[in-house]
Every structure is written in structure tokens, then in C-alpha cells.
Design a protein around this motif. Sequence first.
Motif, PDB file in Angstrom:
ATOM      1  N   LEU A  18       0.824  -1.212   0.000  1.00  0.00           N
ATOM      2  CA  LEU A  18       0.000   0.000   0.000  1.00  0.00           C
ATOM      3  C   LEU A  18       0.858   1.263   0.000  1.00  0.00           C
ATOM      4  O   LEU A  18       0.435   2.310  -0.476  1.00  0.00           O
ATOM      5  CB  LEU A  18      -0.917   0.024   1.223  1.00  0.00           C
ATOM      6  CG  LEU A  18      -2.230  -0.712   1.077  1.00  0.00           C
ATOM      7  CD1 LEU A  18      -2.911  -0.840   2.432  1.00  0.00           C
ATOM      8  CD2 LEU A  18      -3.140  -0.028   0.084  1.00  0.00           C
ATOM      9  N   PRO A  73       2.130   2.593  -4.379  1.00  0.00           N
ATOM     10  CA  PRO A  73       1.166   2.419  -5.465  1.00  0.00           C
ATOM     11  C   PRO A  73       1.890   2.339  -6.804  1.00  0.00           C
ATOM     12  O   PRO A  73       2.874   3.051  -7.037  1.00  0.00           O
ATOM     13  CB  PRO A  73       0.305   3.680  -5.402  1.00  0.00           C
ATOM     14  CG  PRO A  73       0.552   4.267  -4.064  1.00  0.00           C
ATOM     15  CD  PRO A  73       1.907   3.819  -3.639  1.00  0.00           C
ATOM     16  N   ASP A  74       1.407   1.479  -7.662  1.00  0.00           N
ATOM     17  CA  ASP A  74       2.018   1.271  -8.977  1.00  0.00           C
ATOM     18  C   ASP A  74       3.467   0.788  -8.837  1.00  0.00           C
ATOM     19  O   ASP A  74       4.265   0.951  -9.743  1.00  0.00           O
ATOM     20  CB  ASP A  74       1.932   2.550  -9.808  1.00  0.00           C
ATOM     21  CG  ASP A  74       1.865   2.282 -11.287  1.00  0.00           C
ATOM     22  OD1 ASP A  74       1.602   1.119 -11.678  1.00  0.00           O
ATOM     23  OD2 ASP A  74       2.092   3.227 -12.076  1.00  0.00           O
ATOM     24  N   VAL A 105       0.341   9.147  -0.646  1.00  0.00           N
ATOM     25  CA  VAL A 105      -0.164   7.858  -0.178  1.00  0.00           C
ATOM     26  C   VAL A 105      -1.144   8.172   0.945  1.00  0.00           C
ATOM     27  O   VAL A 105      -0.912   9.097   1.723  1.00  0.00           O
ATOM     28  CB  VAL A 105       0.990   6.961   0.336  1.00  0.00           C
ATOM     29  CG1 VAL A 105       0.473   5.668   0.909  1.00  0.00           C
ATOM     30  CG2 VAL A 105       1.972   6.676  -0.782  1.00  0.00           C
ATOM     31  N   PRO A 146      -8.476   6.314  -2.179  1.00  0.00           N
ATOM     32  CA  PRO A 146      -7.043   6.618  -2.301  1.00  0.00           C
ATOM     33  C   PRO A 146      -6.779   8.111  -2.457  1.00  0.00           C
ATOM     34  O   PRO A 146      -7.668   8.882  -2.788  1.00  0.00           O
ATOM     35  CB  PRO A 146      -6.650   5.870  -3.571  1.00  0.00           C
ATOM     36  CG  PRO A 146      -7.894   5.862  -4.378  1.00  0.00           C
ATOM     37  CD  PRO A 146      -9.018   5.739  -3.399  1.00  0.00           C
ATOM     38  N   CYS A 204      -4.964  10.563  -4.746  1.00  0.00           N
ATOM     39  CA  CYS A 204      -4.432  10.509  -6.100  1.00  0.00           C
ATOM     40  C   CYS A 204      -4.710  11.814  -6.837  1.00  0.00           C
ATOM     41  O   CYS A 204      -5.504  12.634  -6.398  1.00  0.00           O
ATOM     42  CB  CYS A 204      -5.043   9.338  -6.873  1.00  0.00           C
ATOM     43  SG  CYS A 204      -6.804   9.493  -7.160  1.00  0.00           S
ATOM     44  N   VAL A 249      -4.761   3.046  -8.921  1.00  0.00           N
ATOM     45  CA  VAL A 249      -4.610   3.099  -7.469  1.00  0.00           C
ATOM     46  C   VAL A 249      -5.912   2.775  -6.740  1.00  0.00           C
ATOM     47  O   VAL A 249      -5.886   2.287  -5.612  1.00  0.00           O
ATOM     48  CB  VAL A 249      -4.048   4.464  -7.012  1.00  0.00           C
ATOM     49  CG1 VAL A 249      -5.077   5.566  -7.149  1.00  0.00           C
ATOM     50  CG2 VAL A 249      -3.521   4.384  -5.590  1.00  0.00           C
ATOM     51  N   TRP A 291      -5.965  -0.938  -6.572  1.00  0.00           N
ATOM     52  CA  TRP A 291      -4.816  -1.277  -5.727  1.00  0.00           C
ATOM     53  C   TRP A 291      -5.188  -1.118  -4.252  1.00  0.00           C
ATOM     54  O   TRP A 291      -5.002  -2.034  -3.453  1.00  0.00           O
ATOM     55  CB  TRP A 291      -3.661  -0.348  -6.101  1.00  0.00           C
ATOM     56  CG  TRP A 291      -2.375  -0.541  -5.373  1.00  0.00           C
ATOM     57  CD1 TRP A 291      -1.973   0.114  -4.254  1.00  0.00           C
ATOM     58  CD2 TRP A 291      -1.310  -1.429  -5.713  1.00  0.00           C
ATOM     59  NE1 TRP A 291      -0.726  -0.300  -3.882  1.00  0.00           N
ATOM     60  CE2 TRP A 291      -0.295  -1.242  -4.765  1.00  0.00           C
ATOM     61  CE3 TRP A 291      -1.110  -2.345  -6.728  1.00  0.00           C
ATOM     62  CZ2 TRP A 291       0.895  -1.947  -4.800  1.00  0.00           C
ATOM     63  CZ3 TRP A 291       0.078  -3.046  -6.764  1.00  0.00           C
ATOM     64  CH2 TRP A 291       1.061  -2.851  -5.816  1.00  0.00           C
ATOM     65  N   ASN A 292      -5.726   0.059  -3.893  1.00  0.00           N
ATOM     66  CA  ASN A 292      -6.110   0.309  -2.510  1.00  0.00           C
ATOM     67  C   ASN A 292      -7.250  -0.605  -2.062  1.00  0.00           C
ATOM     68  O   ASN A 292      -7.230  -1.110  -0.948  1.00  0.00           O
ATOM     69  CB  ASN A 292      -6.531   1.772  -2.327  1.00  0.00           C
ATOM     70  CG  ASN A 292      -5.375   2.659  -1.967  1.00  0.00           C
ATOM     71  OD1 ASN A 292      -4.239   2.375  -2.324  1.00  0.00           O
ATOM     72  ND2 ASN A 292      -5.651   3.727  -1.280  1.00  0.00           N
TER      73      ASN A 292
END
Length: 174
Positions: free
Chosen positions: A28, A31-32, A43, A89, A91, A121, A124-125
Motif C-alpha cells: 500500500l 502504489p504502482d 499515499v 485513495p 491521487c 490506485v 490497488w487500494n
Amino acid sequence: MCTGHCSRSAGMALIPTAIVCMLANALLLFPDLKYQYLTENHVTREATWCSGIWASGLLVSFSLGYACLAILAAGLCFVGSGTGLALGPLCLHNSTDGLKEKLYLYAPERWPSACVEPRGVVIWNMVLFSVLMVASGLELVFCILHLFTALLEFMCGPRFCKNKVEMFTKSLPS
């Protein structure tokens, strides 16, 4: 069910879930899989708390004998992960497709286009915070079970589950 066996099983189940929590929280932070988002403070606050690393990870691993502290730590990770999941997230987002609206979780069609950078993201999150929630939720169950069985064994004695009926034969003198 034997309390000693149950307690050992619950204790052993805590080890892999602690490892899963530490790995998910570490991911976490990147990201990416890029470190620049962490160094530039892009983040989420909940990810930087690292509750999956220190609370559900290290403290649960080191405090198997301290079940109450482990319950508190796993609960903290569970709540922090739920908060991170609910808030979304951090972003660079499109002005029209931002995630700051309520209930973004229920609009999966907006996830791919909501954040310009880091790419993907949102998913991802969602995946990693969900993994943290499931793993720390399991830890809560295992810790409570561990504590319960330890208390039961303490109150009823260590031979609580060894209540076998044995035949006693007494030899009579002939």
C-alpha cells in the motif's frame, strides 16, 4: 475439542495472517510499485500509519502470549483498513470523476478513470485494504479464540480435555 490443541492451532494461524498483513501494508505504501508517491506524500494517511506492519504484523507475531494486546492491535488494523477503504485513495484525479463523493465503492465503472496518477490506485487500494481487513479480522477471531481457550484451560485445569475413562484393574492377592 481440546483447549490446548485449539489454542495452539489459533496461535499458529496468527503467523501467516501477520505476514499477509505486513506484505499488504508494505505494498500500500508503493502504489504502482513506485516509491515516489510515498516520498511526495501521495499515499493515504491510513496506509502510512502502517498498522498492518506494526499492529497486525509485528505486535501480533510477538505477542501471541499477550492475547489482549493482539486483539487490540488486530482491531486497530481492521478499523484503520476499513477507514482507508471507505475514504478512498489519495491521487491526482480527474476533476469530473473524482472519488470524493460518497459511496465511490459502489461505482466500479468510475474506478479506472477516477485517478490519473498513480494509475489503477483505486483497485490497488481496494484490494490491499480488503486483504488487510480480512486478515486482521481473522486475527481478531484467532486471538479471541486463543484467549478463550487459554482462559478455559486455566479455569478448568490443564487436563480439561483429557477426561478419558480408563479401566482400573486391581490385582487381588491369590
